[in-house]
Each structure stands twice: as structure tokens, then as C-alpha cells.
Design an enzyme around this catalytic site. Structure first.
Site, PDB file in Angstrom:
ATOM      1  N   ASP A  92      -5.970  -5.748  -2.846  1.00  0.00           N
ATOM      2  CA  ASP A  92      -7.084  -5.144  -2.319  1.00  0.00           C
ATOM      3  C   ASP A  92      -6.795  -3.247  -2.976  1.00  0.00           C
ATOM      4  O   ASP A  92      -6.037  -3.073  -3.551  1.00  0.00           O
ATOM      5  CB  ASP A  92      -7.509  -5.150  -0.433  1.00  0.00           C
ATOM      6  CG  ASP A  92      -5.535  -4.327  -0.717  1.00  0.00           C
ATOM      7  OD1 ASP A  92      -5.136  -3.823  -1.096  1.00  0.00           O
ATOM      8  OD2 ASP A  92      -5.676  -4.706   0.689  1.00  0.00           O
ATOM      9  N   ASP A 101      -6.933   0.694  -2.090  1.00  0.00           N
ATOM     10  CA  ASP A 101      -7.386   2.248  -1.997  1.00  0.00           C
ATOM     11  C   ASP A 101      -7.474   2.972  -2.873  1.00  0.00           C
ATOM     12  O   ASP A 101      -6.852   3.197  -3.563  1.00  0.00           O
ATOM     13  CB  ASP A 101      -5.731   2.278  -0.761  1.00  0.00           C
ATOM     14  CG  ASP A 101      -5.380   1.422  -0.033  1.00  0.00           C
ATOM     15  OD1 ASP A 101      -6.701   0.865   1.007  1.00  0.00           O
ATOM     16  OD2 ASP A 101      -4.462   0.049  -0.155  1.00  0.00           O
ATOM     17  N   ASP A 156       4.616   4.697   2.032  1.00  0.00           N
ATOM     18  CA  ASP A 156       6.692   4.381   2.301  1.00  0.00           C
ATOM     19  C   ASP A 156       7.822   4.176   1.107  1.00  0.00           C
ATOM     20  O   ASP A 156       8.435   4.901   0.931  1.00  0.00           O
ATOM     21  CB  ASP A 156       6.592   2.970   2.649  1.00  0.00           C
ATOM     22  CG  ASP A 156       4.751   2.183   2.366  1.00  0.00           C
ATOM     23  OD1 ASP A 156       4.768   2.754   0.950  1.00  0.00           O
ATOM     24  OD2 ASP A 156       4.772   1.000   2.834  1.00  0.00           O
TER      25      ASP A 156
HETATM   26  P1  ATP Z   1       0.018  -4.813  -0.742  1.00  0.00           P
HETATM   27  O1  ATP Z   1      -1.993  -4.655  -0.403  1.00  0.00           O
HETATM   28  O2  ATP Z   1      -0.640  -5.489  -2.031  1.00  0.00           O
HETATM   29  O3  ATP Z   1       0.095  -5.098   0.389  1.00  0.00           O
HETATM   30  P2  ATP Z   1      -0.288  -1.957  -0.657  1.00  0.00           P
HETATM   31  O4  ATP Z   1       0.968  -1.494  -1.219  1.00  0.00           O
HETATM   32  O5  ATP Z   1      -1.589  -1.568  -1.185  1.00  0.00           O
HETATM   33  O6  ATP Z   1       0.649  -3.063  -1.237  1.00  0.00           O
HETATM   34  P3  ATP Z   1      -1.133  -1.762   1.479  1.00  0.00           P
HETATM   35  O7  ATP Z   1      -0.587  -2.568   3.548  1.00  0.00           O
HETATM   36  O8  ATP Z   1      -2.333  -2.033   0.711  1.00  0.00           O
HETATM   37  O9  ATP Z   1       0.296  -1.794   1.037  1.00  0.00           O
HETATM   38  O10 ATP Z   1      -1.237  -0.532   1.398  1.00  0.00           O
HETATM   39  C1  ATP Z   1      -1.677   0.586   0.860  1.00  0.00           C
HETATM   40  C2  ATP Z   1      -0.967   2.127   1.090  1.00  0.00           C
HETATM   41  O11 ATP Z   1      -0.987   2.539   2.232  1.00  0.00           O
HETATM   42  C3  ATP Z   1       0.160   1.631   0.608  1.00  0.00           C
HETATM   43  O12 ATP Z   1       0.477   1.405  -0.899  1.00  0.00           O
HETATM   44  C4  ATP Z   1       1.306   2.486   0.932  1.00  0.00           C
HETATM   45  O13 ATP Z   1       1.137   3.329  -0.236  1.00  0.00           O
HETATM   46  C5  ATP Z   1       0.181   3.275   1.938  1.00  0.00           C
HETATM   47  N1  ATP Z   1       0.374   2.509   3.151  1.00  0.00           N
HETATM   48  C6  ATP Z   1       0.788   1.460   3.959  1.00  0.00           C
HETATM   49  N2  ATP Z   1       1.500   1.665   4.874  1.00  0.00           N
HETATM   50  C7  ATP Z   1       2.377   2.020   5.071  1.00  0.00           C
HETATM   51  C8  ATP Z   1       2.977   2.148   6.106  1.00  0.00           C
HETATM   52  N3  ATP Z   1       3.686   1.608   7.270  1.00  0.00           N
HETATM   53  N4  ATP Z   1       3.819   3.328   6.473  1.00  0.00           N
HETATM   54  C9  ATP Z   1       4.120   4.385   4.736  1.00  0.00           C
HETATM   55  N5  ATP Z   1       3.446   4.235   3.790  1.00  0.00           N
HETATM   56  C10 ATP Z   1       2.086   3.302   4.299  1.00  0.00           C
HETATM   57 MG    MG Z   2      -2.863  -2.619  -0.528  1.00  0.00          MG
END
Ligand code: ATP
Ligand code: MG
Length: 408
Positions: A32, A34, A113
Site C-alpha cells: 500500500d 502512505d 518505528d
Molecule cells: P507494509 O505496508 O508492507 O505492511 P509498512 O512499513 O508500509 O509495511 P504500514 O503498517 O503500512 O507498514 O505503516 C506505514 C508506515 O507508518 C510505516 O512504514 C512506519 O513508518 C509507520 N508506522 C506504522 N505503524 C507504526 C507503529 N506502530 N509505530 C511507528 N511507526 C509506524
Molecule cells: Mg504500508
């Protein structure tokens, strides 16, 4: 691109951030996208007719394109501002339970994170803004938390699960500093709302890297906080066959996803809980003469799944099918009669059959019986009736019907 450019053209900063940047740099397809911006949620809302504001913990805009949703968040700050509308609320344990503090991009980056999740792609000049060494960590394929790991896990214990998940998904190594606090902090997961853990369960176990996620969760001592009734026997050498059955199920799930086949979370839940249900059934039967085997199985399934639901909230639309799947297991033992034949048409037959095959692979069910159920599915109906011994005239007395009445 559309969202990024429209934000930029309206005079705002606009960055792709998080997994979108990380995965593209790794040559992977992002799950996805962001976006982070200095525009306030209301400003974003006003720019996109296909958007709406969501979120209680933190307000953000969801912009919809068909089935795809682009999440746009205003930079988050670290310091609570004077503005009464902007607040950060800490739980007694130090966990952040509400915050709406807007800030700068630097502050936003420091709240993320892992360093590899704090890379920002700037649409204004196509540069990547790196905070906290994220690019170096990406190149050396390691996961490092931004800031003090113990404090970051305390703020949000789910980050421990995310560590296991990203290690699995990206095939990265978790930095020793990020591993060290986990044993002392793992129990903080017990306070995380069960609905959020279900969301995390889906990301860990239904995204194509279930087996690896499971192994990392086990290695870090996190699995016991998700499935305590499963984890408690996994290290017992006497349970090696059941443990292998779990690994097979996880591997099958990954293979199904790789092949583009559908998966359902209820299947793995059922596999994880099966041994506990089986043992509890035997215990109930030993304790009381009042139970039939099926009644004991139903009671045990209810008990174990209710206890599990306190940890991870499996929605009812999955919970009921899971119970059916477990409760159908004894019916595979019968190869004769209408009730056996009806099993083939049960709407949970497929899942129950898959579980039965796993039970056969662990030695709990005769392989010969498993083969019977495999072969019979290939047969035309007349041959099926033959094999179930239904060749004679269809005759069912009231007494027979009562005896074979399905509990489900
Ligand atoms: P994926 O979409 O592949 O699961 P992602 O890194 O994009 O991985 P998401 O859950 O979509 O993870 O979150 C987007 C972004 O938001 C992360 O890359 C991170 O920077 C931030 N983020 C998400 N959850 C947390 C958290 N619990 N604590 C701190 N930052 C977070
Ligand atoms: Mg993501």
C-alpha cells in the site's frame, strides 16, 4: 502520483513514505502507499472529493481509487502543543493511546518505528530524504528501531510484532539492540486490544510469509502472547508431530498465496487450536459420563476458542466456520451411511478435509482413511453412493434419523 502532485500543486509538501518507498527501493511491489504532508487533514479533505477523514488516535485522510486506498497523514510532532485540540495521551504503562500533535517532517520521521520505514520520497524534486540512517540499513538489510528500542516497544508493543513481520517479509536481520529488550517487554502485548492483534495476525499470517513470521515470533518469545494454548506444548519433544503439522499448514498457506488462491484466517486459527481442543475433549470425557464424544468436542471447542478470543479477536464470521471445521473432524472416521455421504456436501467440508489431511500427516489419522476421502471426491455420485454403502433403497426410520442427526 496523482495525490502527491495535487498536494504539491496546492502549495503543500508531499512525500511518499514508509513501506512504499522501502519496498520500491528493494525492487518489491509495495502493499500500500502512505503519504506524509504538511497539509492539515481538513485541507487534504478539501483537495480530494474521493477522500474522507478517519481515525481516532490520529486523524488522517483516506483517498479512494476503486479498491485502492491512499493514506495521507499530516506530519506528526513529538511535543504536546498548547493548542487544546492537539493532544497526546499516555496509558499508565507508557503506551500512547491518543495523539493528534502535528509537527515537522523531522519529528514525523523520528516517530516512525524502523529506520528503513523513515525514508521519504519528495515529489517536488524526486529526492529521497533520509532520516536515522535508513538507507544504510536498507543496504545492509537490517532492522533498527529509531531511538531507544525499549522505550519504543513500551510506547507501542505491536512494534515487536512488526519487527518479526518485517524480518520475515523482507528477509532482514533484526539488529541485536532491537532484539535485546524483547524478552522483558513481550508481556506488554497482553494489554494490546485483541482487535488490533487480529489486524496484525492477518499481516503476519496471510501475506505470503506466514512460516517465517511464525518462526521469528517463536524465536523472539512473542508467539506465546498470541496463542498461549498453542505455544505451551510446542517445545515438548513428545509433540513434535503436532508442531510439524503447524509448520506444514503455514507452508501450505504461503504456497496458496503464492499461487493466487484464496486463504481464510479461520483455517490457521483452527490448526493452532486443534491440539488444545483435542486434549480438552479427552479431559471432559474422562471427567464426566454425561458427555457424548461430540458434546465434549463442542464444549471443548467453545472453551478454547473463547479463551483464545481474549488474546486475538477472531471475528464471528471466521469464528463459527472454525468451530464447524474442528467439530467435523470425528465424522471422517465413518465411511458408511448417509451421514458420511452428507459430509462431502457440508459447506465446511473443504477446510475440514484439509485439516484432516494435516492430521494424517502427523500420524493422528490413518493415511488409508485420508486416502479414502481424497479418492471419493473424484468419483461420480453413483460410485460415491456405492462406497458409502448406499446402494439399497433409501429408507430412513425416525429412530435412525434421530441417531444420525447432525449437531451442526
Ligand atoms: P507494509 O505496508 O508492507 O505492511 P509498512 O512499513 O508500509 O509495511 P504500514 O503498517 O503500512 O507498514 O505503516 C506505514 C508506515 O507508518 C510505516 O512504514 C512506519 O513508518 C509507520 N508506522 C506504522 N505503524 C507504526 C507503529 N506502530 N509505530 C511507528 N511507526 C509506524
Ligand atoms: Mg504500508
Amino acid at each position: 502520483m496523482k495525490v502527491l502532485y495535487r498536494l504539491k500543486d496546492a502549495g503543500h509538501q508531499a512525500f511518499l513514505v514508509g513501506g512504499g518507498v522501502r519496498d520500491l527501493l528493494l525492487g518489491r511491489r509495495p502493499k500500500d502507499f502512505d503519504i506524509a504532508t504538511d497539509a492539515r487533514p481538513e485541507q487534504v479533505r478539501a483537495l480530494f472529493s474521493n477522500s474522507r477523514l478517519i481515525g481516532r488516535r490520529f486523524r488522517l485522510a483516506h483517498i479512494r481509487f476503486g479498491r485502492e486506498i491512499i493514506e495521507v497523514a499530516t506530519f506528526r510532532g513529538t511535543s504536546p502543543a498548547e493548542d487544546g485540540d492537539q493532544k497526546q495521551v499516555l496509558h499508565a504503562s507508557g503506551r500512547i493511546i491518543a495523539d493528534n500533535v502535528y509537527g515537522t517532517i523531522e519529528e514525523d520521521a523520528l516517530r516512525r518505528d524502523f529506520t528503513v520505514n523513515a525514508l521519504y520520497y519528495n515529489i517536488a524534486d524526486y529526492s529521497i530524504w533520509v532520516f536515522a540512517d535508513g538507507l544504510a540499513d536498507l543496504e545492509s538489510r537490517q532492522l533498527r528501531l529509531i531511538g531507544d528500542p525499549g522505550r519504543r516497544y513500551t510506547e507501542d508493543p505491536v512494534r515487536m510484532l512488526r519487527a518479526a513481520r518485517f524480518a520475515a517479509k523482507l528477509d532482514f536481520v533484526l539488529h541485536p539492540d532491537a532484539v535485546a529488550p524483547i524478552p522483558a517487554m513481550a508481556s506488554l502485548l497482553d494489554d494490546v486490544p485483541s482487535a488490533r492483534l487480529f489486524d496484525e495476525f492477518l499481516k503476519m499470517f496471510q501475506s505470503g510469509h506466514a512460516l517465517s513470521s511464525y518462526r521469528h515470533l517463536r524465536e523472539f518469545g512473542l508467539f506465546r502472547h498470541l496463542f498461549p494454548d498453542t505455544d505451551c506444548w510446542l517445545d515438548d519433544p513428545a509433540c513434535a508431530a503436532d508442531a510439524a503439522m503447524i509448520e506444514s499448514a503455514l507452508e501450505n498457506t504461503d504456497q496458496r498465496i503464492a499461487a493466487g488462491k484464496p486463504v481464510t484466517p479461520m483455517f490457521l486459527f483452527g490448526v493452532f487450536l486443534w491440539r488444545a481442543v483435542r486434549l480438552r475433549t479427552e479431559q471432559l470425557l474422562a471427567e464426566s459420563d454425561d458427555f457424548s464424544h461430540m458434546q465434549a468436542l463442542i464444549a471443548a471447542t467453545a472453551e478454547i476458542s473463547t479463551r483464545q478470543a481474549q488474546r486475538i479477536a477472531l471475528p464471528r464470521r471466521f469464528g463459527f466456520p472454525m468451530r464447524d471445521m474442528l467439530q467435523l473432524q470425528p465424522r471422517f472416521a465413518t465411511r458408511k451411511g448417509r451421514r458420511a455421504m452428507n459430509l462431502l456436501g457440508h459447506r465446511r467440508f473443504r477446510a475440514a478435509y484439509d485439516l484432516m489431511l494435516l492430521r494424517a500427516s502427523s500420524g493422528e489419522v490413518d493415511q488409508e482413511l485420508a486416502d479414502f476421502w481424497t479418492d471419493i471426491q473424484e468419483q461420480p455420485e453413483t460410485e460415491q453412493r456405492n462406497r458409502f454403502g448406499l446402494t439399497g433403497r433409501r429408507r430412513r426410520s425416525a429412530k435412525h434419523r434421530r441417531r444420525s442427526g447432525s449437531p451442526d
